[in-house]
Design an enzyme around this catalytic site. Sequence first.
Site, PDB file in Angstrom:
ATOM      1  N   CYS A  45      37.875  43.098  29.690  1.00 25.58           N
ATOM      2  CA  CYS A  45      37.215  44.335  30.107  1.00 25.58           C
ATOM      3  C   CYS A  45      36.414  44.993  28.983  1.00 25.58           C
ATOM      4  O   CYS A  45      35.594  45.880  29.228  1.00 25.58           O
ATOM      5  CB  CYS A  45      38.255  45.331  30.624  1.00 25.58           C
ATOM      6  SG  CYS A  45      39.446  45.879  29.358  1.00 25.58           S
TER       7      CYS A  45
ATOM      8  N   SER B 206      40.986  38.140  36.064  1.00 23.90           N
ATOM      9  CA  SER B 206      40.841  39.468  35.477  1.00 23.90           C
ATOM     10  C   SER B 206      40.190  39.277  34.106  1.00 23.90           C
ATOM     11  O   SER B 206      40.859  39.268  33.075  1.00 23.90           O
ATOM     12  CB  SER B 206      42.214  40.143  35.333  1.00 23.90           C
ATOM     13  OG  SER B 206      42.082  41.443  34.795  1.00 23.90           O
TER      14      SER B 206
ATOM     15  N   SER C 108      47.015  44.498  31.251  1.00 23.23           N
ATOM     16  CA  SER C 108      47.399  43.924  32.533  1.00 23.23           C
ATOM     17  C   SER C 108      46.836  44.749  33.690  1.00 23.23           C
ATOM     18  O   SER C 108      45.888  45.517  33.521  1.00 23.23           O
ATOM     19  CB  SER C 108      48.924  43.808  32.620  1.00 23.23           C
ATOM     20  OG  SER C 108      49.299  42.957  33.686  1.00 23.23           O
TER      21      SER C 108
ATOM     22  N   GLY D  18      51.069  37.564  33.670  1.00 21.39           N
ATOM     23  CA  GLY D  18      51.430  37.148  35.025  1.00 21.39           C
ATOM     24  C   GLY D  18      51.270  38.201  36.099  1.00 21.39           C
ATOM     25  O   GLY D  18      51.887  38.081  37.174  1.00 21.39           O
ATOM     26  N   GLY D  19      50.437  39.203  35.863  1.00 24.33           N
ATOM     27  CA  GLY D  19      50.246  40.253  36.857  1.00 24.33           C
ATOM     28  C   GLY D  19      49.735  39.732  38.191  1.00 24.33           C
ATOM     29  O   GLY D  19      50.227  40.100  39.258  1.00 24.33           O
TER      30      GLY D  19
ATOM     31  N   ASP E 161      45.053  30.910  30.019  1.00 26.14           N
ATOM     32  CA  ASP E 161      44.841  32.026  29.089  1.00 26.14           C
ATOM     33  C   ASP E 161      44.872  31.473  27.670  1.00 26.14           C
ATOM     34  O   ASP E 161      45.580  30.509  27.385  1.00 26.14           O
ATOM     35  CB  ASP E 161      45.914  33.114  29.251  1.00 26.14           C
ATOM     36  CG  ASP E 161      45.423  34.479  28.796  1.00 26.14           C
ATOM     37  OD1 ASP E 161      45.285  35.379  29.637  1.00 26.14           O
ATOM     38  OD2 ASP E 161      45.162  34.651  27.583  1.00 26.14           O
TER      39      ASP E 161
ATOM     40  N   ILE F  34      38.653  29.000  28.484  1.00 20.56           N
ATOM     41  CA  ILE F  34      38.132  28.744  29.823  1.00 20.56           C
ATOM     42  C   ILE F  34      36.769  28.058  29.775  1.00 20.56           C
ATOM     43  O   ILE F  34      36.416  27.275  30.668  1.00 20.56           O
ATOM     44  CB  ILE F  34      38.084  30.062  30.633  1.00 20.56           C
ATOM     45  CG1 ILE F  34      39.519  30.447  31.036  1.00 20.56           C
ATOM     46  CG2 ILE F  34      37.197  29.957  31.860  1.00 20.56           C
ATOM     47  CD1 ILE F  34      39.650  31.799  31.682  1.00 20.56           C
TER      48      ILE F  34
END
Length: 351
Positions: free
Chosen positions: A81, A78, A332, A16-17, A36, A59
């Site tokens: 990464c 986000s 996060s 929840g960032g 998510d 997604i």
Amino acid sequence: MEQSKLRVLEFYSGIGGMHYALLNSALNAEVVAAFDINTCANHVYRANFPNTALCQRNITGLTVEYIEQLRADMFLMSPPCQPFTRQGNREDDKDSRTNSLFHLLKLISTLSLKPNYILIENVQGFELSATREHVLTVLTKCDYRYQEFLLTPTQFGIPNSRLRYYLLAKLKPIEFSFITVSKPYTTLPNLPFLKEQLVQPVSGVVPLHNFLQLLSLKELNELLIPQGVLLRYASILDVVSEDSAQCCCFTKAYGHYVEGTGSVVQSNMEQSLSEAFQQYMLSGKNSTELLMKLKLRYFSPTEVAGLLWFPAKFHFPFDVTVKQQYRLLGNSLNVYVVSTLLKYMLYNVRC
């Protein structure tokens, strides 16, 4: 006449960032759906945002029809990464973990009702990737203006080094309130009136003691670095104190691995750090007698969350282990930095 709330979709919602960043920005907006696939992250998200529609699904399974039904004004995302990090072998667009982002870009291209605003966060290095080039190509074809940033929390007075890539995009004819350039900004654009409201009123970075907990003896002992770990890895530790103005970026492996995962705190300031390490080195890295007296410890998950600017009300459910907490926090983002960028993006919009 009161303006209606911006409808926001939060992709890769994690713990929840982005949602907390939106709340911290005080914009007239609400998250109408979050997405998510991580079960543990979703468990934490639900505990913090029980009234938000959270979809645990891949997604890549989202359809244009479904997204258009949500009538979103803003996309926050986000993406994973790992495709852009050394640990992830930097496979970039060849990494299957980029598939969901490419699917979102395809959705954006196809939507008849495109979001007016998009914010993307990722690691430093994303700006050099082929994936980023594809993102920019799609945004350009879809008639978006955009600006990229490379920013770290220390620029905002927060004593944590976490350099990250950010992208803001606005659907034309909406314009930015600052001059856009082809390269990422490494400082915030000059918006003096807004800047006065945003940036921490400090002459420098706030020292770490503002983020450290007052620990009980039991809590301290649980965070102490074991002697075996010190014996093997002491020479590569980044040791900070309560007066330090910076600590290293915390990764998802913090508390489990030592090298390059984040700083540790010296709890006993009566013992000389340099003296302890000198003895350790002179002993051929075989003596940790003085090192143990330093009472070196890990940051607690609560302290890490604070440095990421999660509010005091943020919490983990009781059944989430400490290892899982570190992992989720490492994946996060910094809430304060994102909330500031949201304000910059919406500066010329009455919210």
